[in-house]
Design a protein around this motif. Structure first.
Motif, short mmCIF file in Angstrom:
data_model
loop_
_atom_site.label_atom_id
_atom_site.label_comp_id
_atom_site.label_asym_id
_atom_site.label_seq_id
_atom_site.Cartn_x
_atom_site.Cartn_y
_atom_site.Cartn_z
N LYS A 1 26.74 -29.73 -14.01
CA LYS A 1 26.15 -31.02 -13.66
C LYS A 1 26.06 -31.15 -12.14
N ALA A 2 24.97 -31.74 -11.72
CA ALA A 2 24.86 -32.15 -10.31
C ALA A 2 25.31 -33.60 -10.28
N GLU B 1 25.92 -43.30 -17.09
CA GLU B 1 24.73 -43.22 -16.24
C GLU B 1 23.66 -42.36 -16.89
N GLU C 1 20.55 -39.73 -17.04
CA GLU C 1 20.17 -38.52 -16.32
C GLU C 1 19.09 -37.76 -17.08
N GLU D 1 25.48 -39.48 -19.12
CA GLU D 1 26.78 -38.92 -18.76
C GLU D 1 27.81 -40.04 -18.71
N ILE E 1 31.02 -40.68 -16.95
CA ILE E 1 31.93 -40.18 -15.92
C ILE E 1 33.24 -40.97 -15.99
N GLY F 1 21.92 -35.45 -12.45
CA GLY F 1 22.51 -36.54 -11.67
C GLY F 1 21.95 -37.90 -12.07
N GLY F 2 22.73 -38.92 -11.81
CA GLY F 2 22.38 -40.27 -12.26
C GLY F 2 21.12 -40.82 -11.61
MG MG Z 1 26.31 -37.83 -13.41
#
Ligand code: MG
Ligand code: 0L1
Length: 267
Positions: free
Chosen positions: A66-67, A111, A113, A144, A146, A237-238
């Protein structure tokens, strides 16, 4: 000692044990730099590599990467200045429409993605957005979850990298699409929590184009002497900010062109 490393091997193993314990037993710890102020981002990646080694030795399977912290909004929200990467294993995955338990998480946030599934190996340095698009089999919508293990979500980059970029759970679903079929830069997404819109955004929020974040991830992997294997699942990424969730909440992420992803949270 490797360039960029300030910590000894013993310190790295000790910090890995601390993060691993907090992840497995879901408790918050102070950020690592409180005790090790000289800790660098390279030290953070050394702790993360040791953490990955432990996950795999316990039987987890590496599914992808994941970024993280790839949007200006996310960097501002968390007070950091460069993106990060983390690893994803099979046991972090939850199917679409499933109930995600919150009792084994510290303070989860969700979030939206865009996820990429690759069909060719990608290798840095100098990996570009076009290299990523050429190596992509399909993209699909993902959420995701987190869960920073640091008290109050307060951390800096070395600490969050060591905590595997706050990785905890991920859900993918909706409708898979070939990247050439859609404009990946202008995809809109709306996140609803319990029927209310709580976040929205467009995919350009992710470094201008989500494939740019995957290229960045491949180039960070190259700095660690690694490549992105064909068949990897990679989150870019979000797009939206990360929204706190608790037992009883229901999240629906609605994506333009890619369908939606739903999740319920339980005790
Ligand atoms: Mg993320
Ligand atoms: O996926 C992400 O962007 C999260 C990176 C870590 C920061 C956080 O816990 O919010």
């Amino acid at each position: 000692m490797n360039p960029g490393l300030n910590l000894t091997r013993e310190d790295i193993v000790r910090l890995c044990e601390r993060v691993d314990g907090a992840q497995r037993r879901a408790y918050a710890i102070p950020k690592l730099t409180d005790e090790y102020p000289a800790m660098t981002i390279a030290d953070g990646y050394a702790v993360q590599a040791e953490l990955r080694r432990r996950y795999l030795s316990r039987g987890s399977r590496l599914v992808g990467w994941k970024a993280g912290l790839t949007s200006r909004a996310k960097m501002l929200q968390m007070g950091v200045h460069v993106p990060s990467i983390g690893f994803l294993t099979d046991d972090m995955y939850r199917p679409e429409n499933s109930a995600i338990s919150t009792s084994d998480l510290v303070h989860p946030r969700a979030e939206c993605e865009v996820a990429f599934v690759t069909k060719k190996t990608l290798k840095g340095p100098h990996c570009t957005r076009q290299d990523v698009l050429d190596a992509t089999d399909y993209v699909l919508p993902a959420v995701e979850i987190i869960d920073s293990r640091f008290s109050g979500f307060k951390f800096d980059l070395p600490s969050v990298v060591a905590d595997n970029g706050s990785s905890a759970r991920y859900v993918a679903g909706g409708r898979a699409r070939y990247p050439a079929e859609i404009d990946l830069r202008t995809l809109g997404v709306v996140m609803e929590k319990n029927g209310e819109i709580v976040a929205m955004g467009a995919s350009a929020a992710v470094l201008g184009h989500p494939a740019e974040a995957i290229a960045m991830l491949v180039n960070i992997l190259a700095e660690q002497g690694e490549e992105l294997a064909a068949g990897s699942f990679v989150m870019s990424g979000g797009i939206t900010e990360a929204i706190p969730v608790k037992a009883g909440d229901c999240i629906i992420a609605r994506y333009q062109e890619l369908g939606s992803v739903s999740i319920r949270f339980v005790e």
